[in-house]
Scaffold this active site. Structure first.
Site, PDB file in Angstrom:
ATOM      1  CG  ASN A 121       6.832   3.242   4.317  1.00 55.56           C
ATOM      2  OD1 ASN A 121       6.038   3.636   5.119  1.00 55.56           O
ATOM      3  ND2 ASN A 121       6.511   3.455   2.927  1.00 55.56           N
ATOM      4  CG  HIS A 145       7.441   7.733   5.575  1.00 57.06           C
ATOM      5  ND1 HIS A 145       7.301   7.302   4.036  1.00 57.06           N
ATOM      6  CD2 HIS A 145       6.378   7.631   6.154  1.00 57.06           C
ATOM      7  CE1 HIS A 145       6.238   6.772   3.858  1.00 57.06           C
ATOM      8  NE2 HIS A 145       5.450   6.952   5.111  1.00 57.06           N
ATOM      9  NE  ARG A 194      -1.100   2.506   2.905  1.00 57.57           N
ATOM     10  CZ  ARG A 194      -0.543   3.621   3.461  1.00 57.57           C
ATOM     11  NH1 ARG A 194      -0.493   4.536   2.758  1.00 57.57           N
ATOM     12  NH2 ARG A 194       0.035   3.674   4.614  1.00 57.57           N
ATOM     13  CG  ASP A 195       3.183   4.339   2.933  1.00 56.73           C
ATOM     14  OD1 ASP A 195       3.533   4.934   1.934  1.00 56.73           O
ATOM     15  OD2 ASP A 195       3.196   4.856   4.328  1.00 56.73           O
ATOM     16  CB  CYS A 207       2.409  10.448   1.638  1.00 54.36           C
ATOM     17  SG  CYS A 207       0.883  11.362   1.330  1.00 54.36           S
ATOM     18  CG  HIS A 212       3.782   4.629   9.126  1.00 51.65           C
ATOM     19  ND1 HIS A 212       3.077   3.917   8.473  1.00 51.65           N
ATOM     20  CD2 HIS A 212       4.125   5.680   8.256  1.00 51.65           C
ATOM     21  CE1 HIS A 212       3.141   4.186   7.313  1.00 51.65           C
ATOM     22  NE2 HIS A 212       3.632   5.125   6.999  1.00 51.65           N
TER      23      HIS A 212
HETATM   24  P1  HMG Z   1     -12.769  14.482  -2.939  1.00 55.82           P
HETATM   25  O1  HMG Z   1     -12.403  14.840  -4.407  1.00 55.82           O
HETATM   26  O2  HMG Z   1     -12.987  15.458  -1.922  1.00 55.82           O
HETATM   27  O3  HMG Z   1     -13.862  13.364  -2.771  1.00 55.82           O
HETATM   28  O4  HMG Z   1     -11.518  13.552  -2.234  1.00 55.82           O
HETATM   29  P2  HMG Z   1     -15.626  13.549  -3.250  1.00 55.82           P
HETATM   30  O5  HMG Z   1     -16.118  12.568  -2.069  1.00 55.82           O
HETATM   31  O6  HMG Z   1     -15.720  14.855  -3.434  1.00 55.82           O
HETATM   32  O7  HMG Z   1     -15.555  12.518  -4.436  1.00 55.82           O
HETATM   33  C1  HMG Z   1     -14.901  12.973  -5.976  1.00 55.82           C
HETATM   34  C2  HMG Z   1     -15.037  11.798  -6.757  1.00 55.82           C
HETATM   35  O8  HMG Z   1     -13.905  10.714  -6.063  1.00 55.82           O
HETATM   36  C3  HMG Z   1     -16.337  11.211  -7.165  1.00 55.82           C
HETATM   37  O9  HMG Z   1     -16.020  10.571  -8.321  1.00 55.82           O
HETATM   38  C4  HMG Z   1     -16.160  10.035  -5.978  1.00 55.82           C
HETATM   39  O10 HMG Z   1     -16.852   9.115  -6.683  1.00 55.82           O
HETATM   40  C5  HMG Z   1     -14.850   9.422  -6.186  1.00 55.82           C
HETATM   41  P3  HMG Z   1     -16.605  11.313  -9.596  1.00 55.82           P
HETATM   42  O11 HMG Z   1     -18.135  11.849  -9.125  1.00 55.82           O
HETATM   43  O12 HMG Z   1     -16.126  12.884  -9.502  1.00 55.82           O
HETATM   44  O13 HMG Z   1     -16.551  10.578 -10.692  1.00 55.82           O
HETATM   45  N1  HMG Z   1     -14.509   8.937  -4.756  1.00 55.82           N
HETATM   46  C6  HMG Z   1     -13.984   7.417  -4.712  1.00 55.82           C
HETATM   47  N2  HMG Z   1     -13.806   6.738  -5.691  1.00 55.82           N
HETATM   48  C7  HMG Z   1     -13.240   5.483  -5.190  1.00 55.82           C
HETATM   49  N3  HMG Z   1     -13.116   5.122  -4.047  1.00 55.82           N
HETATM   50  C8  HMG Z   1     -13.376   6.012  -3.090  1.00 55.82           C
HETATM   51  C9  HMG Z   1     -13.703   7.301  -3.188  1.00 55.82           C
HETATM   52  N4  HMG Z   1     -14.242   8.457  -2.541  1.00 55.82           N
HETATM   53  C10 HMG Z   1     -14.619   9.340  -3.582  1.00 55.82           C
HETATM   54  N5  HMG Z   1     -13.173   5.759  -1.719  1.00 55.82           N
HETATM   55  C11 HMG Z   1     -10.822  11.524  -1.215  1.00 55.82           C
HETATM   56  C12 HMG Z   1     -11.498  12.946  -0.948  1.00 55.82           C
HETATM   57  C13 HMG Z   1     -10.734  11.301   0.713  1.00 55.82           C
HETATM   58  C14 HMG Z   1     -11.699  10.496  -1.712  1.00 55.82           C
HETATM   59  C15 HMG Z   1      -9.589  11.992  -1.833  1.00 55.82           C
HETATM   60  O14 HMG Z   1      -8.871  12.867  -1.264  1.00 55.82           O
HETATM   61  C16 HMG Z   1      -8.580  10.689  -1.699  1.00 55.82           C
HETATM   62  O15 HMG Z   1      -8.873   9.605  -2.155  1.00 55.82           O
HETATM   63  N6  HMG Z   1      -7.369  10.922  -0.949  1.00 55.82           N
HETATM   64  C17 HMG Z   1      -6.544   9.966  -0.623  1.00 55.82           C
HETATM   65  C18 HMG Z   1      -5.015  10.237  -0.580  1.00 55.82           C
HETATM   66  C19 HMG Z   1      -4.201   9.159  -0.207  1.00 55.82           C
HETATM   67  O16 HMG Z   1      -4.668   7.933  -0.510  1.00 55.82           O
HETATM   68  N7  HMG Z   1      -3.092   9.516   0.217  1.00 55.82           N
HETATM   69  C20 HMG Z   1      -2.159   8.415   0.662  1.00 55.82           C
HETATM   70  C21 HMG Z   1      -2.384   7.673   1.794  1.00 55.82           C
HETATM   71  S1  HMG Z   1      -2.170   8.429   3.185  1.00 55.82           S
HETATM   72  C22 HMG Z   1      -0.478   8.179   3.612  1.00 55.82           C
HETATM   73  O17 HMG Z   1       0.313   7.670   2.772  1.00 55.82           O
HETATM   74  C23 HMG Z   1       0.047   8.386   5.118  1.00 55.82           C
HETATM   75  C24 HMG Z   1       0.047   7.048   5.782  1.00 55.82           C
HETATM   76  O18 HMG Z   1       1.140   6.346   5.154  1.00 55.82           O
HETATM   77  C25 HMG Z   1       0.834   7.517   7.131  1.00 55.82           C
HETATM   78  C26 HMG Z   1       2.201   8.355   7.324  1.00 55.82           C
HETATM   79  O19 HMG Z   1       2.796   7.980   6.325  1.00 55.82           O
HETATM   80  O20 HMG Z   1       1.946   9.449   7.618  1.00 55.82           O
HETATM   81  C27 HMG Z   1      -0.918   6.435   6.123  1.00 55.82           C
HETATM   82 MG    MG Z   2       3.253   6.296   5.352  1.00 53.13          MG
END
Ligand code: HMG
Ligand code: MG
Length: 298
Positions: free
Chosen positions: A248, A208, A14-15, A239, A206
């Site tokens: 990571n 990086h 995933r990450d 990220c 966690h």
């Molecule tokens: P948004 O644009 O505000 O969402 O994004 P929305 O609710 O307005 O929806 C917009 C569109 O996205 C719509 O589609 C929804 O259907 C679709 P459209 O009508 O335009 O065709 N949609 C989805 N599709 C599939 N699955 C879903 C989903 N939700 C909405 N679940 C949202 C808000 C949260 C969805 C977006 O910002 C997002 O997906 N962000 C994820 C970013 C991400 O994954 N970042 C990396 C992970 S975090 C990380 O790595 C840190 C961590 O490792 C810890 C650390 O290191 O600190 C965990």
């Molecule tokens: Mg991370």
């Protein structure tokens, strides 16, 4: 330090893969997860049901998860940002999820298009549904030691968000140094502060490795009593919404350190190194694991 078991949560599929230039086909992602399970890792974060527009690398989450031969006794959590993600995850049989927010308002807006409180509001129905469905929920707090947009992150904010996620029902809170900016003293102080509100047994770390501090930080946190460490095979990932965030900490390096300290992990290091090497070849880049590079020479 006591010879206590440490649980490694492998986040490479995933990450790791969410931030790699090369997008692996679903079949290779499945093979990666299955090979990781064979090494003895107890928990493997398999994929992410976020918006495919935001993270195209993991757009095939449903195909990957449903194609997996799951090994009994191994947990396969998946990242879920909202109810839509929860439904997609459940449709393919996921039984553990991870929700994620941050201690920094600015980072959260860039990463999930919501403020901290707003994101927690969004999780309420997700966690409620998960509890009713018997699905375990892990919680992430990002930017616990600094933010690429905001800079310093007050400890009180980390504590507040971690406490809130724990109260809501997250069984474990993974504290993320998203941009690898922390050093051991800061990591220790952060953990101590969080421990004033939630038990150490519910904390995970966690890191990086952007500035080469991850193993030192993990050691400091082990000394404080944490026993759950997130890591990614071959030091993959980062990220996409945290500029400058590199991989990571490598799982191989964490296992090597822990085993060397007499802290068992249950992971077969040779098998993990072989999997990391195979993955680096697929990704077309050198391994981010020092143990892996060293064992190549020997
Ligand atoms: P948004 O644009 O505000 O969402 O994004 P929305 O609710 O307005 O929806 C917009 C569109 O996205 C719509 O589609 C929804 O259907 C679709 P459209 O009508 O335009 O065709 N949609 C989805 N599709 C599939 N699955 C879903 C989903 N939700 C909405 N679940 C949202 C808000 C949260 C969805 C977006 O910002 C997002 O997906 N962000 C994820 C970013 C991400 O994954 N970042 C990396 C992970 S975090 C990380 O790595 C840190 C961590 O490792 C810890 C650390 O290191 O600190 C965990
Ligand atoms: Mg991370």
């Amino acid at each position: 330090m006591m010879a206590e078991h440490v649980r490694i949560v492998e986040v490479g599929p995933r990450d790791g893969l969410q931030n790699e230039k090369t997008i692996l086909p679903a079949a290779q992602k499945i093979e990666l997860i299955e090979r990781l399970a064979e090494t003895g890792l107890p928990s493997i974060e398999a994929t992410s049901f976020v918006s495919p527009k935001w993270v195209p690398q993991l757009a095939d989450a449903s195909e990957v998860f449903s194609g997996l031969q799951r090994k009994p006794g191994v947990a396969y959590p998946v990242l879920v940002p909202n109810l839509q993600g929860y439904e997609r995850a459940r449709a393919v049989g996921a039984d553990e999820i991870a929700v994620f927010t941050a201690a920094s308002e600015a980072f959260n807006r860039k990463n999930i298009n919501a403020g901290i409180d707003e994101s927690i509001e969004r999780f309420l129905p997700v966690i409620e549904r998960a509890c009713a469905d018997g699905v375990k929920v892990r919680g992430y707090v990002s930017t616990v030691l600094g933010c690429p947009y905001q800079g310093e992150v007050p400890l009180a904010d980390v504590v507040r968000v971690a406490k809130r996620l724990h109260e809501l029902g997250c069984y474990e809170i993974s504290l993320g140094d998203t941009i690898g900016i922390g050093t051991p003293g800061k990591a220790r102080a952060m953990l101590k502060a969080v421990a004033t509100e939630i038990p150490m047994s519910a904390q995970a770390v966690h890191f990086h490795d952007t500035r080469g501090q991850a193993l030192a930080n993990i050691l400091a946190c082990l000394e404080e009593g944490v026993r759950v460490v997130d890591a990614a095979v071959s030091g993959t990932g980062g990220c996409p919404y945290a500029p400058g965030a590199s991989g990571n900490v490598a799982s191989e390096d964490v296992v090597y350190m822990l085993e060397g300290m007499g802290m068992p992990t249950g992971v077969n290091l040779d098998a993990l190194v072989a999997t990391g090497r195979w993955l680096s070849t697929l990704l077309g880049r050198p391994s981010g694991s020092r143990v892996n590079l060293a064992s190549k020479q020997s």
